[in-house]
Design a protein around this motif. Structure first.
Motif, mmCIF file in Angstrom:
data_model
loop_
_atom_site.group_PDB
_atom_site.id
_atom_site.type_symbol
_atom_site.label_atom_id
_atom_site.label_comp_id
_atom_site.label_asym_id
_atom_site.label_seq_id
_atom_site.Cartn_x
_atom_site.Cartn_y
_atom_site.Cartn_z
ATOM 1 N N TRP A 128 0.811 -1.218 0.000
ATOM 2 C CA TRP A 128 0.000 0.000 0.000
ATOM 3 C C TRP A 128 0.838 1.260 0.000
ATOM 4 O O TRP A 128 0.470 2.275 -0.595
ATOM 5 C CB TRP A 128 -0.914 0.020 1.227
ATOM 6 C CG TRP A 128 -1.877 -1.119 1.306
ATOM 7 C CD1 TRP A 128 -1.892 -2.115 2.236
ATOM 8 C CD2 TRP A 128 -2.976 -1.392 0.431
ATOM 9 N NE1 TRP A 128 -2.926 -2.985 1.999
ATOM 10 C CE2 TRP A 128 -3.606 -2.551 0.893
ATOM 11 C CE3 TRP A 128 -3.475 -0.760 -0.702
ATOM 12 C CZ2 TRP A 128 -4.719 -3.096 0.266
ATOM 13 C CZ3 TRP A 128 -4.586 -1.303 -1.321
ATOM 14 C CH2 TRP A 128 -5.202 -2.448 -0.839
ATOM 15 N N GLN A 129 1.951 1.250 0.719
ATOM 16 C CA GLN A 129 2.693 2.476 0.973
ATOM 17 C C GLN A 129 3.935 2.602 0.104
ATOM 18 O O GLN A 129 4.707 3.532 0.276
ATOM 19 C CB GLN A 129 3.078 2.541 2.458
ATOM 20 C CG GLN A 129 1.869 2.484 3.379
ATOM 21 C CD GLN A 129 2.262 2.395 4.841
ATOM 22 O OE1 GLN A 129 3.445 2.285 5.158
ATOM 23 N NE2 GLN A 129 1.294 2.440 5.724
ATOM 24 N N GLY A 130 4.152 1.712 -0.820
ATOM 25 C CA GLY A 130 5.336 1.779 -1.662
ATOM 26 C C GLY A 130 6.544 1.184 -0.984
ATOM 27 O O GLY A 130 6.692 1.247 0.241
ATOM 28 N N GLY A 131 7.422 0.593 -1.750
ATOM 29 C CA GLY A 131 8.630 0.009 -1.181
ATOM 30 C C GLY A 131 8.440 -1.393 -0.659
ATOM 31 O O GLY A 131 9.422 -2.077 -0.357
ATOM 32 N N GLU A 132 7.196 -1.847 -0.515
ATOM 33 C CA GLU A 132 6.946 -3.195 -0.003
ATOM 34 C C GLU A 132 6.922 -4.168 -1.184
ATOM 35 O O GLU A 132 5.875 -4.700 -1.563
ATOM 36 C CB GLU A 132 5.629 -3.225 0.770
ATOM 37 C CG GLU A 132 5.611 -2.238 1.933
ATOM 38 C CD GLU A 132 4.243 -2.141 2.584
ATOM 39 O OE1 GLU A 132 3.309 -2.827 2.119
ATOM 40 O OE2 GLU A 132 4.101 -1.387 3.537
ATOM 41 N N ILE A 133 8.090 -4.379 -1.748
ATOM 42 C CA ILE A 133 8.167 -5.128 -3.004
ATOM 43 C C ILE A 133 7.931 -6.617 -2.820
ATOM 44 O O ILE A 133 7.801 -7.342 -3.810
ATOM 45 C CB ILE A 133 9.540 -4.904 -3.677
ATOM 46 C CG1 ILE A 133 10.671 -5.330 -2.738
ATOM 47 C CG2 ILE A 133 9.710 -3.455 -4.080
ATOM 48 C CD1 ILE A 133 12.039 -5.211 -3.360
#
Length: 503
Positions: free
Chosen positions: A57-62
């Motif tokens: 949801w928040q970006g970077g959580e690949i």
């Protein structure tokens, strides 16, 4: 015996599937895993469609992603072999969780039931809390122990944490002494690393009516590990080119994927679903008990999301229930001009609660926000039987009848209206109690509470209230009876005898 939860699970034909791959996985690897999960989802005959978002949801959580699944209406779902009816949404969740967890590359499969989220913008997990403190290492160790204890209770499933340690990180430390000896500034070192690994904008180009940046950096295969630092060269203040590896110290370590804070404190969030057939209240009580046993001084546990809403909602409903009883006593006291008669009327309330709880146990329903609203509603419904009985008995006593004779006259006369109103109330609650139509899961607890409460309170009130009235009459002041006899004698009316039979 009765489960307690904020919202009963509903078959809304919607699921939210959250999958995680091992920390450090690339976005491409996570995407390939989700494609396998999509094949499984569309292979289910109950699924109508889905939408997938890879990357969190928040970006970077690949290493995470979410899939919104839309199911077919219950009547259109296929009947599997060995089942006499289509699977409900909750039954399908259990099967899908096991099957998705078995997909290669999936480290954790979590399925969120959106119907139990309370309708807010939070995560929607029935168990949702954070542990807050100063030391990251301490919080990390405590979160691991906390998750182990939560799983051991057997009350929770899908136990998860946002503390994702294991993301590989390369740290480059300039050797300032060596760099100064060769005439290389730290700015030159930073620019060289940024240009080769991060990329620098070298211009723009237009295509299809849009302008795009041109970024120059190493090819993907040349920027995957710590040894790729050796390929970088940097220029000193004399125009000479030197290998960057001779001017820096490179360390590789496992670190966090994201860092979170709450209320200006470092915080780790823990979430879980309630195990099938278990109570949300028991799960939250277990979390509080584990927190008291496990958390040292300086580390705080704070509920959030649906768990916090659950506690606030039940506290507010219990407060409304208590205030309603006090207000009802004051109104009845003003109506009957007595401190005793309102208590007789309110004697029906404990019986109604007993009937409501029995109905929930027999119907295998939970004590939730809707059934609590039904109990508050029940407080107003069941008092009418006692009011009819007590008020008519008082009217008979005003005519000069003694207590026992007034009760023997009032009870048979008021029996029919009491039974008719109770039967009408129960009959009106039967249709929603049959669990027919969409959203029936929220109507059934309220209807069962009303049916059970009215039925039990009506049966017991017909016996208990007259007996209690007869006993409470001894506590009343007899000055009113004396004045009544005196007034009747002055008017020439016959004065009734306490031992005379009822007219």
């Amino acid at each position: 015996k009765v489960r307690k939860e904020l919202m009963p699970p509903q078959d809304q034909s919607m699921l939210l599937v959250q999958l995680e791959t091992p920390v450090g996985s690339s976005l491409e690897f996570t995407d390939n895993v989700f494609k396998k999960a999509e094949d499984y989802i569309m292979g289910r005959g109950e699924v109508q469609g889905y939408y997938t978002s890879v990357g969190g949801w928040q970006g970077g959580e690949i290493n995470t992603g979410n899939t919104f699944v839309t199911l077919k209406p219950p009547r259109r779902r296929p009947i599997l072999p060995g089942h006499g009816r289509p699977l409900t949404q909750q039954e399908l969740q259990e099967e899908a969780r096991k099957d998705l967890s078995a997909i290669p590359g999936v480290s954790k499969a979590i399925i969120m039931d959106l119907s139990t989220g309370g309708g807010g913008a939070d995560s929607g997990f029935p168990v949702d809390f954070t542990i807050q403190g100063r030391d990251w290492d301490q919080l990390a160790a405590l979160s691991e122990k906390f998750q182990e204890r939560m799983r051991a209770t057997g009350l929770m499933t899908d136990v998860n944490s946002n503390y994702k340690l294991g993301m590989p990180e390369v740290q480059i430390w300039p050797d300032r002494v060596e760099a100064a000896r060769h005439g290389v500034s730290t700015v030159s070192i930073a620019n060289a690393i940024n240009a080769t690994l991060g990329g620098v904008k070298a211009g723009k180009f237009s295509e299809g009516g849009h302008r795009y940046d041109i970024r120059v950096r190493f090819r993907p295969e040349d920027r995957t590990g710590a040894r790729d630092i050796e390929k970088i060269w940097v220029r000193n203040n004399r125009g000479q080119v030197l290998p960057l590896a001779s001017l820096v110290k490179v360390t590789e370590k496992r670190t966090l994927l994201t860092i979170t804070r709450q209320n200006r404190s470092r915080a780790i969030s823990l979430t879980a679903n309630v195990a099938p057939g278990k109570s949300q209240a028991d799960a939250l009580a277990a979390v509080e008990r584990i927190g008291k046993e496990l958390l040292p001084e300086g580390v705080k546990l704070a509920f959030s999301g649906t768990a916090e809403t659950f506690q606030e909602a039940f506290l507010g409903l219990f407060l409304a229930l208590i205030l309603g009883v006090f207000v009802a006593y004051m109104v009845l006291g003003a109506q009957f001009n007595s401190f005793v008669h309102p208590v007789l009327v309110l004697l029906a309330l404990p019986f109604s609660v007993t009937g409501a709880v029995l109905a929930l146990v027999i119907g295998r329903q939970s004590l939730n926000m809707f059934s609590m609203i039904g109990i508050v509603l029940l407080m107003g419904i069941v008092k009418k039987n006692s009011i009819l009985l007590v008020d008519f008995t008082n009217e008979q006593r005003k005519r000069g009848l003694p207590v026992d004779d007034a009760l023997k006259r009032a009870c048979p006369i008021r029996l029919r209206p009491i039974l008719m109103t109770s039967a009408a109330t129960i009959a009106a609650a039967i249709p929603p109690a049959l669990a027919l139509g969409p959203g029936a899961e929220t109507r059934v607890p309220m209807a069962l509470v009303i049916i059970g409460g009215v039925l039990v309170s009506t049966l017991l009130t017909l016996f208990v209230v007259p007996c209690a009235y007869s006993l409470a009459a001894r506590l009343e002041s007899h000055r009113h009876d004396a004045k009544l006899r005196e007034a009747l004698s002055e008017l020439g009316e016959p004065v009734p005898d306490d031992k005379a039979p009822a007219r």
